[in-house]
Write a protein that holds these residues in place. Structure first.
Motif, PDB file in Angstrom:
ATOM      1  N   UNK A 111       1.044  -1.169  -0.093  1.00  0.00           N
ATOM      2  CA  UNK A 111       0.036  -0.095  -0.071  1.00  0.00           C
ATOM      3  C   UNK A 111       1.001   1.189   0.024  1.00  0.00           C
ATOM      4  N   UNK A 112       2.134   1.138   0.259  1.00  0.00           N
ATOM      5  CA  UNK A 112       3.018   2.388   0.436  1.00  0.00           C
ATOM      6  C   UNK A 112       4.131   2.228  -0.566  1.00  0.00           C
ATOM      7  N   UNK A 113       5.188   1.322  -0.314  1.00  0.00           N
ATOM      8  CA  UNK A 113       6.297   1.441  -1.151  1.00  0.00           C
ATOM      9  C   UNK A 113       5.813   1.164  -2.642  1.00  0.00           C
ATOM     10  N   UNK A 114       5.094   0.214  -2.900  1.00  0.00           N
ATOM     11  CA  UNK A 114       4.879  -0.083  -4.217  1.00  0.00           C
ATOM     12  C   UNK A 114       4.363   1.071  -5.160  1.00  0.00           C
ATOM     13  N   UNK A 115       2.900   1.445  -4.725  1.00  0.00           N
ATOM     14  CA  UNK A 115       2.255   2.425  -5.417  1.00  0.00           C
ATOM     15  C   UNK A 115       3.301   3.801  -5.282  1.00  0.00           C
ATOM     16  N   UNK A 116       3.876   4.216  -4.318  1.00  0.00           N
ATOM     17  CA  UNK A 116       4.792   5.401  -4.416  1.00  0.00           C
ATOM     18  C   UNK A 116       5.767   5.151  -5.229  1.00  0.00           C
ATOM     19  N   UNK A 117       6.753   4.208  -5.280  1.00  0.00           N
ATOM     20  CA  UNK A 117       7.812   3.958  -6.183  1.00  0.00           C
ATOM     21  C   UNK A 117       7.325   3.742  -7.440  1.00  0.00           C
ATOM     22  N   UNK A 118       6.455   3.239  -7.631  1.00  0.00           N
ATOM     23  CA  UNK A 118       5.695   3.000  -9.066  1.00  0.00           C
ATOM     24  C   UNK A 118       5.478   4.372  -9.713  1.00  0.00           C
ATOM     25  N   UNK A 119       4.714   5.088  -8.919  1.00  0.00           N
ATOM     26  CA  UNK A 119       4.229   6.438  -9.491  1.00  0.00           C
ATOM     27  C   UNK A 119       5.509   7.397  -9.798  1.00  0.00           C
ATOM     28  N   UNK A 120       6.746   7.399  -8.754  1.00  0.00           N
ATOM     29  CA  UNK A 120       7.683   8.089  -9.028  1.00  0.00           C
ATOM     30  C   UNK A 120       8.646   7.746 -10.273  1.00  0.00           C
ATOM     31  N   UNK A 121       8.576   6.365 -10.580  1.00  0.00           N
ATOM     32  CA  UNK A 121       9.155   5.861 -11.660  1.00  0.00           C
ATOM     33  C   UNK A 121       8.639   6.348 -13.036  1.00  0.00           C
ATOM     34  N   UNK A 122       6.935   6.076 -13.058  1.00  0.00           N
ATOM     35  CA  UNK A 122       6.249   6.589 -13.931  1.00  0.00           C
ATOM     36  C   UNK A 122       6.477   7.982 -14.453  1.00  0.00           C
ATOM     37  N   UNK A 123       6.488   8.982 -13.592  1.00  0.00           N
ATOM     38  CA  UNK A 123       6.356  10.350 -13.507  1.00  0.00           C
ATOM     39  C   UNK A 123       7.814  10.685 -14.164  1.00  0.00           C
ATOM     40  N   UNK A 124       8.800   9.951 -13.472  1.00  0.00           N
ATOM     41  CA  UNK A 124      10.155  10.395 -13.825  1.00  0.00           C
ATOM     42  C   UNK A 124      10.566   9.732 -14.972  1.00  0.00           C
ATOM     43  N   UNK A 125       9.918   8.610 -15.737  1.00  0.00           N
ATOM     44  CA  UNK A 125      10.692   8.082 -16.843  1.00  0.00           C
ATOM     45  C   UNK A 125       9.526   7.715 -18.003  1.00  0.00           C
ATOM     46  N   UNK A 134       4.104  16.377  -9.901  1.00  0.00           N
ATOM     47  CA  UNK A 134       3.788  15.127  -9.428  1.00  0.00           C
ATOM     48  C   UNK A 134       5.311  14.389  -9.277  1.00  0.00           C
ATOM     49  N   UNK A 135       6.465  14.902  -9.899  1.00  0.00           N
ATOM     50  CA  UNK A 135       7.745  14.116  -9.808  1.00  0.00           C
ATOM     51  C   UNK A 135       8.275  14.709  -8.257  1.00  0.00           C
ATOM     52  N   UNK A 136       7.888  15.710  -7.958  1.00  0.00           N
ATOM     53  CA  UNK A 136       8.284  16.108  -6.724  1.00  0.00           C
ATOM     54  C   UNK A 136       7.697  15.417  -5.496  1.00  0.00           C
ATOM     55  N   UNK A 137       6.226  15.381  -5.710  1.00  0.00           N
ATOM     56  CA  UNK A 137       5.530  14.517  -4.925  1.00  0.00           C
ATOM     57  C   UNK A 137       6.121  12.993  -4.423  1.00  0.00           C
ATOM     58  N   UNK A 138       6.151  12.368  -5.543  1.00  0.00           N
ATOM     59  CA  UNK A 138       6.615  10.852  -5.497  1.00  0.00           C
ATOM     60  C   UNK A 138       8.025  10.821  -5.124  1.00  0.00           C
ATOM     61  N   UNK A 139       8.782  11.690  -5.698  1.00  0.00           N
ATOM     62  CA  UNK A 139      10.308  11.699  -4.765  1.00  0.00           C
ATOM     63  C   UNK A 139      10.493  11.793  -3.517  1.00  0.00           C
ATOM     64  N   UNK A 140       9.734  12.721  -3.045  1.00  0.00           N
ATOM     65  CA  UNK A 140       9.540  12.890  -1.578  1.00  0.00           C
ATOM     66  C   UNK A 140       8.928  11.649  -0.833  1.00  0.00           C
ATOM     67  N   UNK A 141       7.904  11.003  -1.685  1.00  0.00           N
ATOM     68  CA  UNK A 141       7.583   9.819  -0.883  1.00  0.00           C
ATOM     69  C   UNK A 141       8.246   8.634  -0.966  1.00  0.00           C
ATOM     70  N   UNK A 142       8.996   8.509  -1.822  1.00  0.00           N
ATOM     71  CA  UNK A 142      10.248   7.523  -1.965  1.00  0.00           C
ATOM     72  C   UNK A 142      11.170   7.634  -0.830  1.00  0.00           C
ATOM     73  N   UNK A 143      11.453   8.805  -0.567  1.00  0.00           N
ATOM     74  CA  UNK A 143      12.671   9.218   0.445  1.00  0.00           C
ATOM     75  C   UNK A 143      11.858   9.122   1.791  1.00  0.00           C
ATOM     76  N   UNK A 144      10.548   9.494   2.027  1.00  0.00           N
ATOM     77  CA  UNK A 144       9.895   8.984   3.102  1.00  0.00           C
ATOM     78  C   UNK A 144       9.828   7.279   3.456  1.00  0.00           C
ATOM     79  N   UNK A 145       9.539   6.548   2.578  1.00  0.00           N
ATOM     80  CA  UNK A 145       9.331   5.321   2.945  1.00  0.00           C
ATOM     81  C   UNK A 145      10.913   4.773   3.299  1.00  0.00           C
ATOM     82  N   UNK A 146      11.992   5.025   2.339  1.00  0.00           N
ATOM     83  CA  UNK A 146      13.205   4.910   2.745  1.00  0.00           C
ATOM     84  C   UNK A 146      13.492   5.139   4.341  1.00  0.00           C
TER      85      UNK A 146
END
Length: 208
Positions: A111-125, A134-146
């Motif tokens: 519910x957390x890592x998969x969706x956030x990391x997936x969206x980070x990858x989608x909007x980045x690549x 969107x890129x900033x939001x999901x980058x921040x979420x990946x770092x939060x999960x880390x």
């Protein structure tokens, strides 16, 4: 479809969710036939696959030695495999309380890592236009999960049970995928420096 192997696994070669299941199958010494689907061609939506998985995503597992029992959703597949085949609890836990903690981490990953990391990858690549917000939001979420993982793994080697379990296997492929594909481009990011405990987990011999 050949049934010469114990399992058939519908997966994709580069996507993390399939590798979560492959780690478990390999650690338990279970033989399987992988069927690699090209997600860019929407092969996961083919009639053959959707017959088994109505959601049309990967991975999907068929257990031919259990009346062709079908399981989809990677964390559910991992749970099925250890409940049925990890009788010695090599990569799972047996204590009732620890089983809930293991499940807790699987829920957080799904519910957390998969969706956030997936969206980070989608909007980045992959997204056809750059959306900085969107890129900033999901980058921040990946770092939060880390940060969540670092807070725990800096105090103990593994997420639950004092050993590498499916809880760890759930996170590691996404960590590696994100690092290799887009997180390393974050401004000033240094995985080993910023999240040393998570870096150690992802570099473990258990997943080499």
């Amino acid at each position: 479809m050949s049934h010469g192997k114990h399992f058939t696994l519908f997966t994709a070669s580069i996507w993390p969710n399939g590798w979560k299941v492959i780690f478990v199958l390999r650690e338990l010494g279970l033989d399987f036939e992988p069927i690699y689907l090209d997600l860019m061609k929407n092969e996961q939506k083919s009639p053959e696959h959707v017959t088994h998985n109505p959601n049309g995503r990967i991975p999907t597992l068929i257990d031919h030695k259990n009346d062709d029992f079908v399981v989809w959703e990677s964390c559910a597949i991992m749970t099925y495999l250890v409940e049925k085949y990890d009788t010695s609890h090599t990569i799972s836990v047996s204590d009732a309380g620890e089983k809930i903690l293991q499940l807790q981490w699987l829920f957080f990953q799904a519910s957390g890592q998969g969706p956030y990391f997936g969206q980070a990858g989608w909007f980045s690549m992959f997204h056809p236009e750059k959306l900085p917000s969107a890129i900033e939001r999901y980058q921040k979420e990946t770092l939060r999960v880390f940060g969540v993982l670092e807070g725990v793994l800096s105090q103990q080697a593994w997420l639950v049970g004092g050993k590498c379990t499916i809880a760890d296997f759930a996170f590691i492929p996404w960590n590696i995928y994100a690092l290799e594909n887009y997180i390393s481009h974050y401004n000033g990011f240094d995985f080993a420096r910023d999240f040393p405990a998570v870096h150690r987990q992802a570099s473990s011999d258990m997943v080499a």
